[in-house]
Design a protein around this motif. Structure first.
Motif: not given
Length: 576
Positions: A251-259, A308-314
């Motif tokens: 998608g368009e949002l990077k891993a840290d763009e939760i806000n 990438q999945c390791d990043v999202m879990k962390a």
């Protein structure tokens, strides 16, 4: 304090209360020389028992502002208990609502609607006498008027969802998809079928080239309903770091763009769904497919892991994002949230099945959400898993070889089809803590597997492999293959309550929309090239190092793929 919660709204015409004010709307401090002014239309809907809902329409009559603060004072004992589309707080009788990131900009003549639920004591619920915006008394003031009435007998309770939203209801036909289907030879046979509406990026909310926006779909759904119950199906699909085990649908949002996910994507969607104009619809949301299960199956130390999945879990943003979406969407009383649970060829193994149910329960209780915001689950979204395998069972014994243990296609999986998997997952989810009344959906848009290659009976009883491979209806090379599968066909038509525990068979993936490009195509949609969509690809650990089984000449994910649409119709089962 901020109130974010369930919205209750009385049916149209039960209560009418309008206040047009110029004392009271305060849009945060206007720029020097700005001509202040505003109008507020306030409507209170009483449902009896000391409860009511308030709708506030703010119109800016002065110069443009980039943020606003609305203030008013209740004349009696009224209390705001929860609200939406603003940050709500109350001190004594004084109420303040401030703009969100997505509705702060109000040009001259621009307006926005916000609302709240509240309570009061006594026999009257008097409207506020005045409003202010950004500390400025609004121009063009008129005395507020009110014709608020209180219902008698049982109060309206639009927040009570029905057990199965599909029962007794029509389902929305997406005119955008229908037009593409109708343009195909023979496509008119299915062009009137209901399909999901995908909100797969922020721009989709307002509409993109060739696709109407969310409000336009909802307006059309109201027209299609014509006073009858109608379900509209929305796919909420834009988590940061989306689809960490795939590239085609990144998608368009990077891993840290939760806000950004919260304020630019979920908040505007929730605000649109909460509009009174759509209160009569049954809005089914499929919340973030291909997300949470990755945190079980595609992380270290699994051989199927991806960085990438390791990043999202962390970073926890899948759990946070899903929890936030459930909380915001679940606050709208006519929204039915269904969480994605993958498919039997992904989570059917024992070491995936239970842990995924537990993880889903964790997400359902994150970010202010509770399990009450989950109405059910959906299996096989945009996938190809067969609905029913009639010609073999996992405990069949073929010359001393048990199918579950020896057949490579099954490979110790406990489930062989989507119906058995969905019914079992429902029971496991209840065991994990979800309410006993949760239901299941199964996406049957592309799992028919008809045509000339469809087996008509069991395979030869020589070995477990021969028995399964000769009789299985799912003709994929490997259960892990997911992109534009060759030989697939349209499955069961959408149907309410077809089996025990199943709310409906649905077409969430619109037939004819690609899963991903078969070669790299530059684009500005955030979609990468995934080799699983390349028909020459020889595979990886996630598909047993098998050929991808993908069709050639496929466009980007979500784009129209005429050749696939024609093949899906040819191989439909039941046949068209």
């Amino acid at each position: 304090m901020t109130f974010i919660g369930r919205r209750r709204w009385a049916s149209a015409g039960v209560v009418v209360a309008t206040a047009v004010a110029t004392a009271g709307i305060a849009l945060s401090a206007p720029s020097a020389g700005a001509a202040p002014g505003c109008r507020v239309d306030y409507t209170a809907n009483n449902w009896g028992g000391g409860g009511f809902g308030g709708k506030v329409k703010i119109t800016n009559l002065g110069d443009a502002v980039s943020s606003w603060t609305l203030k008013f004072t209740f004349p009696g004992s009224q209390k705001v208990s929860q609200g939406w589309s603003a940050n709500w707080s109350q001190s004594g009788a004084d109420v303040t609502a401030t703009s969100m990131s997505w509705n702060g900009n109000l040009g001259t003549g621009g307006s926005t609607e916000i609302g709240f639920n509240g309570s009061y004591t006594g026999s009257t619920n008097t409207d506020p006498a005045s409003f202010s915006l950004n500390g400025t008394v609004c121009t063009g003031q008129q005395p507020p008027t009110s014709t608020t009435t209180t219902t008698t007998g049982n109060p309206p309770n639009p927040g009570n969802r029905v057990d199965n939203p599909y029962s007794g209801a029509k389902v929305y036909v997406n005119a955008d998809w229908s037009a593409k289907a109708n343009a195909e030879p023979g496509g008119s046979r299915i062009a009137n079928q209901p399909t999901g509406v995908w909100m797969d990026r922020i721009a989709a909310i307002n509409g993109t080239t060739g696709a109407r926006g969310l409000a336009a779909h909802l307006d059309d759904a109201v027209r299609q309903a014509a006073g009858s119950p109608l379900v509209i199906q929305l796919v909420i699909y834009n988590l940061p770091g989306r689809d960490c085990a795939a590239l085609a649908s990144n998608g368009e949002l990077k891993a840290d763009e939760i806000n950004r996910y919260k304020t630019e994507y979920i908040d505007p969607i929730a605000a649109i769904l909460a509009r009174p104009a759509y209160a009569s619809l049954r809005i089914v949301t499929v919340v973030e497919i291909d997300s949470l299960p990755n945190l079980v199956t595609n992380v270290t130390p699994r051989p199927t892991f991806t960085p990438q999945c390791d990043v999202m879990k962390a970073n926890g943003n899948y759990i946070a994002g899903v929890g936030y979406a459930l909380a915001k969407l679940g606050a709208v009383p006519n929204v039915y949230n269904y969480l994605d649970v993958g498919h039997h060829g992904w989570l059917g193994w024992d070491d995936n099945f239970g842990p995924s149910a537990e993880l889903l329960f964790q997400a359902a209780n994150a970010q202010g959400s509770t399990k009450a915001n989950v109405h059910g689950f959906i299996a096989n979204t945009a996938n190809y898993g067969i609905l029913k395998e009639p010609y073999f069972k996992i405990d069949d014994n073929i010359n001393g070889e048990v199918v579950r243990e020896k057949a490579k296609w099954v490979d110790w999986n406990r489930y062989i089809d989507e119906l058995g998997y969905a019914q079992a997952f429902r029971q496991r989810a209840v065991q994990a803590g979800f309410d006993a009344g949760v239901g299941m959906l199964i996406d049957t848009s592309r799992n028919g597997w008809g045509g000339a290659a469809r087996p008509t009976g069991p395979g030869p009883r020589t070995t477990a492999d021969a028995f399964v491979n000769g009789g299985r209806l799912d003709r994929r090379i490997h259960l892990g293959n997911w992109c534009n599968q060759s030989g697939a066909g349209i499955g069961e038509r959408p149907k309410a309550a077809p089996e025990s525990g199943i709310d409906a068979y649905v077409w969430i993936k619109p037939p004819g929309e690609s899963d991903g490009a078969s070669k790299e195509i530059p684009n500005n949609e955030g979609k990468g090239f995934d080799r699983m969509c390349d028909p020459t690809y020889t595979g990886n650990a996630r598909n047993g190092n098998s050929m991808s089984g993908a069709l050639a000449d496929a466009p980007l994910a979500g784009h129209w793929f005429s050749a696939q649409f024609q093949e899906l119709m040819r191989n439909a089962y039941p046949a068209l």
